[in-house]
Design a protein around this motif. Structure first.
Motif, PDB file in Angstrom:
ATOM      1  N   GLU A 280     -19.271  64.358   7.843  1.00 43.95           N
ATOM      2  CA  GLU A 280     -19.693  63.971   9.199  1.00 43.95           C
ATOM      3  C   GLU A 280     -19.361  62.508   9.449  1.00 43.95           C
ATOM      4  OE1 GLU A 280     -23.698  64.118  12.036  1.00 43.95           O
ATOM      5  OE2 GLU A 280     -23.844  64.522   9.886  1.00 43.95           O
TER       6      GLU A 280
ATOM      7  N   ARG B  19     -18.383  71.640  12.822  1.00 42.46           N
ATOM      8  CA  ARG B  19     -19.318  71.972  11.757  1.00 42.46           C
ATOM      9  C   ARG B  19     -18.627  72.924  10.786  1.00 42.46           C
ATOM     10  NH1 ARG B  19     -24.132  74.681  14.558  1.00 42.46           N
ATOM     11  NH2 ARG B  19     -22.475  75.338  15.990  1.00 42.46           N
TER      12      ARG B  19
ATOM     13  N   GLY C   6     -16.643  67.007   9.682  1.00 41.67           N
ATOM     14  CA  GLY C   6     -17.783  67.772  10.167  1.00 41.67           C
ATOM     15  C   GLY C   6     -18.879  67.826   9.126  1.00 41.67           C
ATOM     16  N   PRO C   7     -20.107  68.067   9.558  1.00 41.48           N
ATOM     17  CA  PRO C   7     -21.240  68.067   8.634  1.00 41.48           C
ATOM     18  C   PRO C   7     -21.268  69.291   7.733  1.00 41.48           C
ATOM     19  CG  PRO C   7     -21.951  68.676  10.842  1.00 41.48           C
ATOM     20  CD  PRO C   7     -20.513  68.285  10.958  1.00 41.48           C
TER      21      PRO C   7
ATOM     22  N   TRP D 176     -28.835  65.416  17.206  1.00 40.77           N
ATOM     23  CA  TRP D 176     -27.397  65.092  17.207  1.00 40.77           C
ATOM     24  C   TRP D 176     -26.727  65.588  18.473  1.00 40.77           C
ATOM     25  CZ3 TRP D 176     -23.408  68.677  17.336  1.00 40.77           C
ATOM     26  CH2 TRP D 176     -22.123  68.176  17.103  1.00 40.77           C
TER      27      TRP D 176
END
Length: 383
Positions: free
Chosen positions: A259, A200, A230-231, A15
């Motif tokens: 995400e 994140r 965000g993840p 990523w």
């Protein structure tokens, strides 16, 4: 075109390479090099191969892993892959890649460069383990052809800790911005006033402060919106649990959107970006928002404060202080539209002047070709 050699890029996620180093990859291929990515498999691994036309080798590496068996496996895998590939140069990104790949390259006699895009958990917390990590970082850096930094404060910290010695260094404007992809757009005319945080879901990113501040602002401005992108499940010891995220979603104060493959539509529908992080290298999301004409509220810490010009392209809040962040948010909501728009235009102009991706790409090519034209140079006023 005759192949010039192999260049390897190492990171703890595919990523990262796809989203932040795309311009460098394209330039390396254009210069005739075969590019190989060494990174763990994720959904972006195939994009590196199919869209950017490079090779990908799966790398067993876990960002938050500390068990000796797993860490030894990562180091041995890097050693084996690099010995087989025999690259002309290796560019390392992210803390573990800088350390492990740096040590492997040094043992194999392969030229390499480390990129310090942020200090990571090893510098935000102190323990016997993290002190050992910092020591290994110094060993890896001292064998590098060059170490790239994204702000002067990180550079000064590495010097003060003895993690560089006489290694050539360069301070760059982050990972650079593709201003043709992130284009300017005017602020939304419609209500509600919208804040967006893109990061994140880690405690060290200030996500909890964002959620708490959003709750405070909603009391005075119930129609305001707060987007959190965000993840989940990031590989980091400060990762926020799924249960806590679920509680935020149930409370309905912030919209947890997870995400997103393309953050531009969300920036476009927002008025201000927020990043109350505890420390950064040069926060990419702030630069992306600025390129699209969005000012930012960031914490007054290294990396973040260099990403804005306080009072002109953004605002600073106290680190780890939701009340300070909430006050900044309320100030933005009360600000005349023309003043907010002017801050967005100034942010875009600064990106064009100081953060163009070409600066970063040219530095990578200079390092690859053995040049020393960037020794000691700071390419923009990153304080």
């Amino acid at each position: 075109m005759k192949e010039m050699g192999i260049v390897v890029l190492v990171s703890n996620t595919s990523w990262y390479l796809y989203n932040f180093r795309r311009g460098t990859i394209v330039a390396l291929r254009g210069a005739g090099y075969r590019v190989v990515a060494l990174a763990p498999l994720d959904k972006y691994s195939r994009y590196l191969v199919e869209e950017l036309g490079i090779a990908h080798e799966p790398l067993p590496m876990e960002g938050k892993g500390t068990r000796l068996l797993g860490e030894g496996r990562s180091l041995l895998a890097l050693f084996s892959l690099l010995r087989r590939l025999k690259p002309t140069l290796v560019f390392n990104f992210t803390v573990k890649a800088n350390i492990y790949s740096g040590l492997a390259c040094r043992a194999l006699g392969i030229p390499y460069a480390n990129n310090v895009s942020g200090l990571g958990t090893a510098f935000l917390h102190d323990s016997w383990l993290y002190r050992r990590v910092r020591s290994l970082y110094g060993v890896a850096n001292r064998g590098a052809r060059r170490v790239f930094f994204q702000n002067r404060e990180d550079h000064a910290l590495f010097l003060s800790h003895g993690l560089l010695r006489d290694t050539p260094t360069t301070v760059l404007p982050g990972s650079g911005m593709d201003t043709t992809r992130f284009t300017f757009s005017p602020l939304p005319d419609s209500v509600p006033f919208t804040f967006v945080m893109i990061a994140r879901l880690l405690g060290d990113k200030g996500v909890r402060e964002f959620v708490q501040a959003a709750g405070e602002v909603r009391v005075a401005h119930p129609n305001s919106r707060f987007l959190l992108i965000g993840p989940h499940g990031a590989s980091n010891c400060t990762a926020i649990s799924e249960a806590e995220v679920q509680r935020w979603q149930s409370a309905g104060v912030v919209e947890v959107l997870g995400e997103q493959g393309d953050v531009r539509p969300f920036i476009e529908k927002s008025h201000v970006l927020v990043l109350p992080s505890y420390r950064e290298g040069m926060p990419r999301t702030v630069l992306e928002a600025a390129a699209m004409g969005r000012p930012a509220i960031v914490s007054d810490v290294p990396g973040c404060r260099q990403a804005v010009v306080a009072g002109r392209t953004g605002w600073l809040c106290e680190v780890k202080c939701a009340d300070s962040l909430a006050l900044c948010m309320k100030t933005c909501i009360a600000m005349p539209q023309e003043e907010l728009q002017a801050a967005g235009k100034a942010a875009r102009a600064r990106i064009e002047e100081e953060f163009d991706e070409r600066i970063v790409v040219e530095a990578a090519l200079d390092c690859l070709h053995g040049g020393r034209s960037l020794d000691g140079e700071v390419t923009s006023d990153l304080r």
